[in-house]
Structure formats: C-alpha cells, structure tokens
Design an enzyme around this catalytic site. Structure first.
Site, PDB file in Angstrom:
ATOM      1  N   ASP A  95      13.630 -23.004  46.801  1.00 62.02           N
ATOM      2  CA  ASP A  95      13.677 -23.019  45.602  1.00 62.02           C
ATOM      3  C   ASP A  95      14.449 -21.789  45.102  1.00 62.02           C
ATOM      4  OD1 ASP A  95      12.962 -23.096  42.921  1.00 62.02           O
ATOM      5  OD2 ASP A  95      10.802 -23.866  43.270  1.00 62.02           O
ATOM      6  N   ARG A 114      15.030 -20.952  41.975  1.00 54.98           N
ATOM      7  CA  ARG A 114      14.784 -20.459  40.639  1.00 54.98           C
ATOM      8  C   ARG A 114      14.099 -19.089  40.087  1.00 54.98           C
ATOM      9  NH1 ARG A 114      11.512 -25.951  38.770  1.00 54.98           N
ATOM     10  NH2 ARG A 114      10.715 -25.431  41.008  1.00 54.98           N
ATOM     11  N   CYS A 153      10.946 -36.122  37.229  1.00 53.51           N
ATOM     12  CA  CYS A 153      11.146 -35.081  36.290  1.00 53.51           C
ATOM     13  C   CYS A 153      11.323 -35.562  34.843  1.00 53.51           C
ATOM     14  CB  CYS A 153      12.502 -34.376  36.497  1.00 53.51           C
ATOM     15  SG  CYS A 153      12.607 -33.540  38.255  1.00 53.51           S
TER      16      CYS A 153
HETATM   17  N1  GTP Z   1      17.093 -29.352  45.373  1.00 49.51           N
HETATM   18  C1  GTP Z   1      16.352 -30.261  44.825  1.00 49.51           C
HETATM   19  N2  GTP Z   1      16.212 -30.235  43.756  1.00 49.51           N
HETATM   20  C2  GTP Z   1      15.449 -31.150  43.278  1.00 49.51           C
HETATM   21  C3  GTP Z   1      15.115 -32.398  44.002  1.00 49.51           C
HETATM   22  N3  GTP Z   1      14.351 -33.236  43.131  1.00 49.51           N
HETATM   23  C4  GTP Z   1      14.424 -32.557  42.047  1.00 49.51           C
HETATM   24  N4  GTP Z   1      14.866 -31.474  42.129  1.00 49.51           N
HETATM   25  C5  GTP Z   1      14.790 -30.498  40.862  1.00 49.51           C
HETATM   26  O1  GTP Z   1      13.865 -29.784  40.865  1.00 49.51           O
HETATM   27  C6  GTP Z   1      13.562 -29.489  39.593  1.00 49.51           C
HETATM   28  C7  GTP Z   1      12.046 -29.807  38.961  1.00 49.51           C
HETATM   29  O2  GTP Z   1      11.255 -28.895  39.910  1.00 49.51           O
HETATM   30  P1  GTP Z   1       9.972 -29.462  40.747  1.00 49.51           P
HETATM   31  O3  GTP Z   1      10.065 -28.577  41.978  1.00 49.51           O
HETATM   32  O4  GTP Z   1      10.163 -30.909  40.801  1.00 49.51           O
HETATM   33  O5  GTP Z   1       8.823 -29.219  39.965  1.00 49.51           O
HETATM   34  P2  GTP Z   1       8.572 -27.808  39.241  1.00 49.51           P
HETATM   35  O6  GTP Z   1       9.144 -27.655  37.983  1.00 49.51           O
HETATM   36  O7  GTP Z   1       8.685 -26.559  40.326  1.00 49.51           O
HETATM   37  O8  GTP Z   1       6.729 -28.008  39.165  1.00 49.51           O
HETATM   38  P3  GTP Z   1       5.993 -28.480  37.944  1.00 49.51           P
HETATM   39  O9  GTP Z   1       5.963 -27.708  36.855  1.00 49.51           O
HETATM   40  O10 GTP Z   1       4.908 -28.989  38.565  1.00 49.51           O
HETATM   41  O11 GTP Z   1       6.572 -30.051  37.378  1.00 49.51           O
HETATM   42  C8  GTP Z   1      14.698 -29.907  38.815  1.00 49.51           C
HETATM   43  O12 GTP Z   1      15.570 -28.925  38.554  1.00 49.51           O
HETATM   44  C9  GTP Z   1      15.247 -31.087  39.557  1.00 49.51           C
HETATM   45  O13 GTP Z   1      16.457 -31.139  39.465  1.00 49.51           O
HETATM   46  C10 GTP Z   1      15.572 -32.422  45.479  1.00 49.51           C
HETATM   47  O14 GTP Z   1      15.438 -33.346  46.143  1.00 49.51           O
HETATM   48  N5  GTP Z   1      16.192 -31.288  45.700  1.00 49.51           N
END
Ligand code: GTP
Length: 408
Positions: free
Chosen positions: A323, A325, A239
């Site tokens: 996820d 979000r 990230c």
């Molecule tokens: N629950 C959880 N959240 C994580 C973990 N590692 C990173 N995150 C969270 O994942 C979020 C980032 O999302 P990602 O799924 O890595 O990537 P994305 O935003 O969906 O996709 P991109 O746009 O391609 O980067 C941030 O809020 C991080 O805090 C984990 O192991 N568990």
C-alpha cells in the site's frame, strides 16, 4: 531449469505457478520502506520507484509504513493512549488550498459541493466532495488580493446559492440591495452556515464555518481513486459501490428547519434547494489510484492476479509497497474544512492504517468513531452489490493480509 520465452530478460526470476512455498511473511511487509523486494519481475517492466513517492519529500509525507496490524483506538477510552504508540505519523502536514468549488446536483437527487484542492506535495487535483450546508473551506473563503465580487462567485467563494443576476458573494450585500430581512433558514439551507457578513471596512467576509456542535461529529470518508471500480464497472473491487454508499449515507436527512424552534423560513424560497438539507459530511477523494501505484501499475498487478497472485503479492512483485498511500493531504484538507479539533469525525472505513494516519502528527484531526463499510453483497445476502471470485479474493486479502476490520 525453468523454460523462458526467447525474449525474456536474463534478470527475470522464474515465477512458477502456483507458488505455494512463498507466504506473505516472506515479503517482510512491516519493512517495505527499507527492504526493497527482490526483482521478481523484469526491471524492464518495473519503474525505479512508486509514482509520486519522491514528490512527497520535504513536506513530511510518510515514507515508512505503519505495521499492518495496529490496534485501533476505541473512541471512548483509548484514543489518547494510542497517540504515543504510533511513531510513524507525519511530522509536517502538506499545505493545501481550495482553488474552486461548485454546486453539483447529482443523479441521486442530492446536491454536493465539489471542492478542488491544490497542494505543495504533488501536482494532482485532490477533491473534497461536501454534502450539506455546514462545511466550508477556509482557504476558499479567504479574500484574494484585488479580486472582485464576480471573481469570488466564479471561484465559488460565495455564501448561499448563485442565481442569475446575483451581484455579491456576500449575503449582507444582497440583503441590503434587495431589502431582505435576515433569515436563518435561508442561510443555513444554502451552504452558508448562518454567519455570512461583511465588516464594511476591509470588505473581508466573515464566515462562521464551524460545524454545528448539535450535529455531532461529521461523517467523513477518505476515498482513494479507482478508475476501474468507479468508471468502467470493474468487479475486481468494491470501490465504486463504496463511493456510492458514502454518498448515500451523507444524504440522510436531518430535522427540517421548520421543526427547529425559532427558525425563520419562507423568504427567498426561490433560491432554496428543492431537497431538505442532509446530515452532510465530506468525501475526501484522493488521487491515489491503485493504492498509490497508479493505473498503469495497477493494470500490471491485475495481470499478475490473473496469474495467481493476490493483490498484495502483485504489488510486491512489481516492487511497490503493498500500500503506497499516505493521508497527510486528507488531514490537511479536513483541517481546511474546519473538521480538525477535539469534537472529531466519524470515519467510514475498514482500514486500520487510515484511522491512525488521517489523524495527523499532532492529532490535528480526531477519529472518534469508525463506521464500517460492509460490502453491499454481504449486507444483502448477494441480492445486490459487486460479486464474483475476484472481489471475494480482493476482500479476503484485505482482511487476512492488510488486517482490514471486516467480517462476514
Ligand atoms: N494496487 C492495487 N490497487 C487496488 C486494487 N484493487 C483496488 N485498488 C485500489 O485500492 C484503493 C482502494 O483501497 P482499498 O485498499 O480497497 O480500501 P481502503 O481505502 O484501504 O479501505 P476502506 O476505507 O475500508 O475502503 C483504490 O485506489 C483502488 O484503485 C488492486 O488489486 N491492486
């Protein structure tokens, strides 16, 4: 019979390690909104709901998750077709308003404009990190009842750049005061898009905040907060470097004003930024820590990962969606920044959910191009970037289970 520690909750389901017999399809990921996973972790350790999901009630936030593998519309031919095939977009966007912005010189040498937003869906301060002179917030620029020019400057609703002694948020007023001839170069170089005027009757500032057509679709990143990856050097995820890379791409220069025929530069050099304007863009920084489950729950998820589970399984074991979000706030913020409409945006992401969700219920924002975010370690053959077995597993889970569009 599994051996439990004496203090273990009777509700605790045995977690044998490893658990090869369970596959991700057992968790019915497509229906996480309706099929609550069984209590695989003691209820004492698990909140009744994922943080903030209830606060989105009533404003049309997305409760049902899209299928993990959605087809990504190709900008050239199938963007329109795809709209009909996505029933789970929001029905109503949240309301957002920019309360304040400020100019931030950064350690990389480029400047950004940090916009702080409030909204009617949650209590969090979501951010828009704006690069370049061409993106302005409509809600910020709107005139507040009773406000003074100084009030406007303090909340960042000014055109151009602040300097000691500046008396007006409006450039026309400064020109009048200082006897300065209008200068396109001056205006465009200072995060005022060349149209800052006052109509003289109402004092209402008229600002042309449309992004110039000739620059094409602006580059946008929707970034979710990650305290561990962005602040405390975690190598569990990429990230932090994604945020850095987005900033770098948005700082790439555009042709200089002096190379533009007819442009006037040279006046007010003292107030010009020392750097050339960048191609610009915006990072929407959403406070959706841990894919929306919050830092506390993410840290528990990390412990489960150290116990042998992947990132998706860990969320589900804690009774959260894989996820949690949503992107309605991002859509609303992009619209407030003038980036809605047909011209579209270029979205920096590998996440297919994001590409569709950010467009909004009526395709208020159009993703006309996707720009992949390739991990730096993959780009450089391991010379730079986040590395280690944790980040590799994190990336492979995103590719295999969350269908992120990324390949080595
Ligand atoms: N629950 C959880 N959240 C994580 C973990 N590692 C990173 N995150 C969270 O994942 C979020 C980032 O999302 P990602 O799924 O890595 O990537 P994305 O935003 O969906 O996709 P991109 O746009 O391609 O980067 C941030 O809020 C991080 O805090 C984990 O192991 N568990």
């Amino acid at each position: 019979m599994a051996a439990y520690p004496a203090h273990a909750s009777p509700a605790l389901t045995p977690l044998s390690h490893p658990r090869p017999q369970r596959t991700v399809s057992d968790f019915k990921l497509e229906h996480t909104h309706s099929a609550v996973p069984p209590p695989l972790v003691s209820p004492a350790l698990t909140p009744p709901t994922t943080p903030w999901r209830n606060s989105e009630e009533g404003v049309g936030q997305r409760h049902d998750r899209q299928p993990r593998s959605i087809s990504i519309p190709q900008p050239e031919n199938s963007v329109d077709d795809a709209a009909d095939s996505n029933p789970s977009l929001l029905q109503v966007l949240p309301k957002v308003w920019c309360e304040v912005r400020a100019r931030i010189p950064t350690t990389t040498g480029q400047e950004m404009w940090l916009h702080l937003y409030h909204n009617n869906a949650d209590e969090k301060e979501h951010l828009a990190i704006v690069f370049g002179p061409n993106i302005r917030s409509r809600s910020l620029d709107a005139v507040m009842p009773g406000e003074t020019e100084r009030d406007r400057m303090i909340r960042g609703a000014y055109v151009g750049t602040l300097y000691p002694g500046r008396t007006s948020s409006r450039l026309q007023a400064i020109r009048r005061e200082e006897g300065v001839r209008p200068s396109a170069g001056y205006l465009t170089g200072l995060n005022g898009t060349g149209g800052g005027t006052s109509n003289g009757q109402t004092g209402q500032q008229e600002i042309d905040s449309s992004y110039p057509e000739e620059l094409g679709p602006p580059l946008v990143r929707i970034h979710s907060e990650c305290y561990t990856g962005e602040t405390v050097w975690s190598a569990r995820c990429d990230c932090g470097e994604q945020l850095d890379e987005a900033e770098r791409l948005m700082g790439l220069p555009v042709p200089t004003p002096s190379s533009t025929p007819g442009s006037e530069i040279g006046e007010h050099e003292a107030h010009r930024p020392s750097k050339l304007p960048s191609a610009g863009g915006v990072i929407i920084y959403l406070r959706q820590e841990g894919r929306g489950i919050g830092l506390k729950e993410k840290l528990k998820a990390y412990n489960l990962q150290d116990l042998g589970h992947d990132t998706m399984e860990a969320n589900l074991l804690l009774r959260h969606p894989g996820d949690a979000r949503s992107y309605g706030l991002a859509t609303a913020m992009l619209m407030d920044l003038g980036l809605g409409g047909d011209r579209g945006i270029k979205l920096l992401t590998n996440n297919p959910d994001k590409v569709r969700a950010v467009e909004g219920p009526n395709r208020e924002v159009r993703v006309v191009e996707r720009v992949p975010m390739v991990p730096i370690a993959w780009q450089t053959g391991g010379e730079r970037g986040v590395q280690g077995k944790e980040v590799e597993k994190y990336l492979s889970t995103k590719i295999e289970k969350m269908k992120h569009m990324l390949s080595k």
